[in-house]
Write an enzyme that holds these catalytic residues in place. Structure first.
Site, PDB file in Angstrom:
ATOM      1  N   HIS A  19       0.448  -1.204   0.104  1.00  0.00           N
ATOM      2  CA  HIS A  19       0.096  -0.442  -0.373  1.00  0.00           C
ATOM      3  C   HIS A  19       1.164   1.344   0.427  1.00  0.00           C
ATOM      4  CE1 HIS A  19      -3.039  -2.759   2.155  1.00  0.00           C
ATOM      5  NE2 HIS A  19      -3.412  -2.242   0.335  1.00  0.00           N
ATOM      6  N   LYS A  61     -18.185  -6.912   7.738  1.00  0.00           N
ATOM      7  CA  LYS A  61     -16.868  -7.673   7.566  1.00  0.00           C
ATOM      8  C   LYS A  61     -16.610  -7.892   9.377  1.00  0.00           C
ATOM      9  CE  LYS A  61     -15.010  -8.406   3.638  1.00  0.00           C
ATOM     10  NZ  LYS A  61     -13.892  -8.384   2.801  1.00  0.00           N
ATOM     11  N   ARG A  66      -1.593  -5.482  -8.443  1.00  0.00           N
ATOM     12  CA  ARG A  66      -0.011  -6.295  -8.473  1.00  0.00           C
ATOM     13  C   ARG A  66       0.455  -7.533  -9.434  1.00  0.00           C
ATOM     14  NH1 ARG A  66      -2.898  -7.705  -2.514  1.00  0.00           N
ATOM     15  NH2 ARG A  66      -3.954  -8.137  -4.010  1.00  0.00           N
ATOM     16  N   SER A  99      -2.883  -7.806   2.231  1.00  0.00           N
ATOM     17  CA  SER A  99      -3.637  -7.982   4.061  1.00  0.00           C
ATOM     18  C   SER A  99      -3.694  -9.177   4.285  1.00  0.00           C
ATOM     19  CB  SER A  99      -4.535  -6.889   3.898  1.00  0.00           C
ATOM     20  OG  SER A  99      -4.155  -6.042   3.891  1.00  0.00           O
TER      21      SER A  99
HETATM   22  O1  PNS Z   1      -7.899  -3.434   0.263  1.00  0.00           O
HETATM   23  P1  PNS Z   1      -9.676  -3.860  -0.948  1.00  0.00           P
HETATM   24  O2  PNS Z   1     -10.175  -5.185   0.455  1.00  0.00           O
HETATM   25  O3  PNS Z   1      -8.971  -4.658  -2.108  1.00  0.00           O
HETATM   26  O4  PNS Z   1     -10.435  -3.031  -1.415  1.00  0.00           O
HETATM   27  C1  PNS Z   1     -11.245  -3.107  -1.665  1.00  0.00           C
HETATM   28  C2  PNS Z   1     -12.172  -1.631  -2.129  1.00  0.00           C
HETATM   29  C3  PNS Z   1     -12.851  -0.699  -0.149  1.00  0.00           C
HETATM   30  C4  PNS Z   1     -12.021  -0.689  -2.816  1.00  0.00           C
HETATM   31  C5  PNS Z   1     -14.123  -2.193  -2.419  1.00  0.00           C
HETATM   32  O5  PNS Z   1     -14.238  -3.483  -1.911  1.00  0.00           O
HETATM   33  C6  PNS Z   1     -15.074  -1.006  -1.959  1.00  0.00           C
HETATM   34  O6  PNS Z   1     -14.784  -0.267  -3.559  1.00  0.00           O
HETATM   35  N1  PNS Z   1     -15.441  -1.213  -1.166  1.00  0.00           N
HETATM   36  C7  PNS Z   1     -17.135   0.144  -0.956  1.00  0.00           C
HETATM   37  C8  PNS Z   1     -18.222  -0.344  -1.687  1.00  0.00           C
HETATM   38  C9  PNS Z   1     -18.482  -0.589  -2.996  1.00  0.00           C
HETATM   39  O7  PNS Z   1     -18.382   0.684  -3.585  1.00  0.00           O
HETATM   40  N2  PNS Z   1     -18.643  -1.769  -4.144  1.00  0.00           N
HETATM   41  C10 PNS Z   1     -18.679  -1.177  -4.884  1.00  0.00           C
HETATM   42  C11 PNS Z   1     -17.967  -0.867  -6.053  1.00  0.00           C
HETATM   43  S1  PNS Z   1     -18.090  -2.121  -7.182  1.00  0.00           S
END
Ligand code: PNS
Length: 162
Positions: A17, A41, A94, A132
């Site tokens: 990150h 979660k 990645r 993570s």
């Molecule tokens: O670190 P991560 O878990 O890969 O991040 C994922 C994240 C938080 C970017 C994604 O889950 C997200 O945007 N969640 C918020 C809800 C949302 O907007 N969902 C629709 C995405 S298309």
């Protein structure tokens, strides 16, 4: 003013990150590291703890003139980006395995907020396997994670374990 958000779970923040923050900082004037608070979660760290860890390790990251702040948010990333008047959503890629999920998210976010672009950055190859989830798993099973997460984060993880 070029403002971006860098959303994620950051449970916990990793050196991968920080690598993405360092790489994207020269592209923007302002960046909001945006920590998702997902009530469905069960994270290892609360959103406040994750924000605090990121704030504490940020001084070790070369970010030049880009102003970086850290905030938690709930709900849709696209909606949060719009509320913060950000023009871009930063995501790190990645390996090719990330691509499909990231593409779906980027297209959905574009549908929700057509004026906001997702900007993908390639993580450094040394972090190509760092996530993570993997860090938590290896750490909890007693494996070594030095160099892959900030020392401070490792200390906090150790404190959680005991
Ligand atoms: O670190 P991560 O878990 O890969 O991040 C994922 C994240 C938080 C970017 C994604 O889950 C997200 O945007 N969640 C918020 C809800 C949302 O907007 N969902 C629709 C995405 S298309």
């Amino acid at each position: 003013m070029r403002r971006a958000i860098f959303p994620g779970s950051f449970d916990p923040p990793t050196n991968g990150h920080l690598d993405i923050i360092r790489r994207s900082a020269p592209l923007f004037d302002e960046m909001i590291v945006s920590v998702l608070n997902n009530p469905d979660k069960k994270p290892m760290f609360s959103p406040d703890e994750r924000c605090e860890m990121i704030r504490e390790v940020l001084p070790s990251v070369e970010t030049g003139a880009c102003t970086i702040s850290v905030e938690s948010f709930e709900g849709l990333t696209a909606e949060f980006a719009r509320r913060r008047e950000a023009g871009a959503i930063i995501r790190g890629i990645r390996a090719v395995a990330d691509y499909e999920y990231e593409l779906r998210m980027a297209l959905m976010n574009r549908r929700l907020e057509p004026s906001i672009e997702t900007v993908f950055l390639m993580a450094g190859e040394e972090f190509s396997y760092v996530s993570s989830t993997l860090m938590k798993q290896v750490f909890l099973l007693g494996g070594r994670v030095e160099g892959l997460i900030p020392d401070l984060v490792e200390k906090r993880m150790r404190a959680k374990k005991t």
